[in-house]
Every structure is written in C-alpha cells, then in structure tokens.
Design an enzyme around this catalytic site. Structure first.
Site: not given
Ligand code: LLP
Length: 436
Positions: A292-293, A332, A336, A363, A392
C-alpha cells in the site's frame, strides 16, 4: 540548494523550472498560487515500477494506492488506469473513489474506527475487502453483514511489534499503537478465531503497516518474517491459511538531499525474499502479496508553487521570506518538523547568496515551511517552487484563517490540466448558516 530534479522536472531554454514539459511560471500565471503541480509521468513510472517488480519476481500481488496521501477524483482515475488497487480509510475517500468509477472490488477499507454507516456504504458498494482493526469492529461488521444478509472478505490488521526508523508521530507498527491486533500478546490469534467462527466473514489474510517514510528494508523484512512464521503456527494450530499478506506502505521518499531512499523495487525485493524463505522452509503456500504505497507513488511527483510576498529581516538572527500559503496547504513542517527544499522557479540554477526562512501567511508563529533555505536574493512577486509536496499536502490542507484551499494541476507531455479548482471565498461560507 543544489538543483536535483525529480521525474520530468528540468530547467528549460529560458532558464525556468519546467515540469511535465510545462513552464512553472506559466502555470503560476494561469492558475494562480499557491498551486500544487503533479508530474503525471512520474506517478505512472512509480506505479509501473512496483507492478513490474512483482511480475519479475513471479509473485501474485496487488499494489494498492494508499489514497490518504492524496485523494481526489483525478488521482483515483489515474491509479485505475494504471491497474492499481486502492486503500481508503473513510467514507469520504470511498465516496470519492466511487465518483471516479474506481472498480469497487479493488478497494480495501482501513481504519481504526469505521462507523456503521461507513461499513454499510462499503457493503452496498461491494468493495473488495475490509481490513478489520479491532474487536469492536468484528462485532459491528458482523452485525451489519447479518442485517444485510451479505458476506465480506476481510483481512485482519496485526501489529507485529516492529519499530520502524522514522518520526515518532507516524509509527504504527509497534505494540503501543491505536491500530490493529497485537501479534505477540495473543490478540491477533483471538481475532482470527472469532472471525473464522463467523460465517459472515471470509478471512483472506493478514495486514500490517510498520510506519512511514522508511529508508531501510530491515523493518519490512522483520515484519514479513515474523508474520510468516506465525502463519506457519496458525496453519497447524487453527487450520488458518492466509491467501493474502498485505505489508502496508511506508517506503521513503527524498524531501531533501539528506534523504536517501532506496528505489521502490528494492523494498519489494527484500520483502519477497523473506516471505519466500519462510514459505519454502515450511511448505507453506506462498500468499499473494499486497502493498500500500502512498507517499512513494505521489510524494516526489508534487511541487507547490507560491508567490513570494513580504520580507522581514531580524538583524543577525533571521531573514523571513513569506509566501502566499503555508500550513493551510502544507501542515507537515509544523506537525512533524518535516524538511523541504525549494528554488526560485524563474532561476533555479542561480547560486544562493543568503539563507532565509520561508514563512507561511497564517496567524501562527509555527507556520513556517522551511527554516533554513539557501536561496539567491529573492523579490516580492517571484515564484517559489517547493519540492516533494505531493503526499499529505493537499490531503491535509485546511482552512485555518479561512484561507481557501489551493488548486491542483496535472502536467504531462507539455499539457496542463486543472484537476481540483481553487476554493473560492463563496465555497468557504457555503456551509455556514446565518444566525438571523
Ligand atoms: N497503509 C497504511 C495502513 C497506512 O496507515 C499508511 C499511512 C499507508 C499505507 C501509506 O503510507 P505511505 O506509503 O504514504 O508512507 N500524514 C503523515 C503520514 C501518515 C501516514 C499514515 N498511514 C505524513 O504527512 O507524513
């Protein structure tokens, strides 16, 4: 920064930053700023890269786009065109996918607190599977399925007790997590027993996601190994045969030159090696592998264009250069401490002659996009291009200070296409009801 391009990004004949064959200054002029620009060719390259790796390895797989990274009708259409599956985490994402005519059977529904209404929606649309996250959901989904006289394919989400190297806020695979059933504390086994005992469910396998923005293969390999070994145990003790092992997303991308992600295919190869090893060593049927990318499909493909406005110099402390967006289009950095690189779109190759802090217009003192960016002297009205904002950014955009959300444009082969309109002031008040 030293200009390092992503995808089709280049400096064109007139010295401007170009993406997808389109001059970014023209985009800023045509659509206004802030503007999210997506390099469609790079998204396709990434999608195809993941699929091809599985094909080369001869492993049955599904690559599901984790659409929380960027959820719009257009991106769902593109991912469908590329033959990907979809991970959604809310009724809203599911609705958007249906609006995009995404094939429901390739949609997987995640979330630690899906509501009855969301589960009903998922069943009515006929989605491919629900990823069960907790005991409450087993009861709730069973109830809704019984009411509708339906069955549902499900995965059980487990937390394998692996800590991935990343920012604390985005760790989800360790034991102390709001997601999933613990693998080591007996909860995952109990969940499997309950789900197997209920006719309404077709338990097709397990899911885990160990975190985000991960640069190493170690965490994925450990998780895959641990779950596979557990599957051997459960095959013998519970007669549970997992057809599917979903290992989540989290593959890192390059926000700044400090980030050194592996090519996406490396992660896949590493995971498969471990899964194969345990499967072969224990005469366990090789499960279908799902990943799940999110970020690695769309992150580097996105660039945000801003217009530079005010400048404030605090002698001997800092030079603030403010842009016409900020935490409203990219939360972000505030949330973060995420780092970004940027260039002036009209002269990306020019040597920097000062270090500035790029401030947002909200603000809030914490509304800073980049704290220390080497840049040539910049002027009001110039366009700043911030890289790697495709994941994101838009999906976490908000209306703090009633700033309208930015527009999104896709570029490819010299053509630009608006895929999300800029929010208007009218849009901002459309849900408000007057008191008098
Ligand atoms: N699968 C599941 C179950 C997840 O919880 C996530 C991300 C992904 C796949 C995808 O992850 P990715 O490949 O995009 O890293 N808002 C945060 C990231 C939160 C990710 C939550 N889950 C940010 O801006 O870094």
């Amino acid at each position: 920064m030293a200009f390092e391009s992503f995808g089709t990004m280049r400096v064109n004949e007139v010295g401007h930053l170009e993406i997808g064959g389109v001059d970014t200054l023209k985009l800023a002029q045509k659509y206004g700023t802030p503007l999210y620009v997506y390099d469609v060719a790079l998204i396709k390259e990434r999608a195809r890269g993941f699929k091809k790796t599985f094909e080369e390895l001869g492993v049955k797989a599904q690559v599901a786009y984790a659409s929380k990274a960027f959820s719009t009708v257009a991106i769902y259409q593109l991912m469908h065109e590329e033959g990907l599956s979809l991970d959604v985490v809310s009724g809203g994402e599911l609705f958007t996918a249906m609006k995009a005519d995404f094939p429901a059977e390739r949609i997987h529904f995640h979330g630690n607190n899906k509501t009855r209404q969301e589960l009903e929606m998922a069943i009515d649309y006929g989605i491919g599977c629900v990823v069960i996250d907790n005991f409450y959901e087993i009861e709730l989904l069973a109830d809704v399925l019984q009411e509708k006289g339906a069955r549902m394919a499900v995965l059980i989400r487990v937390t394998p007790g692996i800590e991935a190297h990343t920012h604390d806020y985005i760790l989800t695979g360790q034991d102390d997590s709001k997601f999933g059933f613990g693998l080591t504390n007996g909860q995952a086994e109990e969940a499997i027993r309950r789900v197997m005992a209920n006719e309404a469910f077709q338990l097709i396998g397990l899911h885990c996601h160990i975190g985000s923005q991960i640069f190493e293969t170690t965490g994925f390999k450990l998780a895959a190994h641990r779950i596979m070994e557990q599957l051997v145990v459960w095959r013998d003790s519970l007669d549970f045969h997992a057809e599917v092992l979903n290992l989540g997303g989290g593959f890192g991308v390059r926000y700044t030159a400090d980030d050194q992600p592996l090519p996406p295919s490396e992660y896949v190869r590493a995971i498969i090696a471990d899964v194969r090893e345990v499967a072969q060593g224990n005469a366990l049927a090789m499960p279908e592998i799902w990943i799940e990318p999110g970020r690695s499909l769309v992150g580097e493909a996105g660039t945000t264009l801003y217009t530079i406005g005010s400048r404030k110099e605090v002698p001997e402390i800092r030079k603030f250069v403010a842009v016409d967006g900020g935490m409203s289009d990219n939360i972000r950095p505030s949330l973060y401490e995420a780092k970004y690189d940027a260039v002036i779109a009209s002269r990306p190759l020019e040597e920097p002659d000062e270090t500035v802090a790029i401030a947002g217009k909200c603000c809030e003192s914490g509304d800073m996009l980049i704290w220390d960016l080497p840049l040539p002297k910049s002027y009001a009205g110039e366009v700043l291009a911030v890289f790697c904002t495709g994941a994101y950014g838009y999906s976490m955009a908000n209306n703090y200070n009633r700033i309208p959300r930015a527009a999104v444009v896709f570029v490819e082969n010299g053509e630009d296409r608006l895929v999300v309109q800029r929010e208007s002031y009218g849009n901002l008040v459309q849900l408000d009801l007057p008191l008098y």
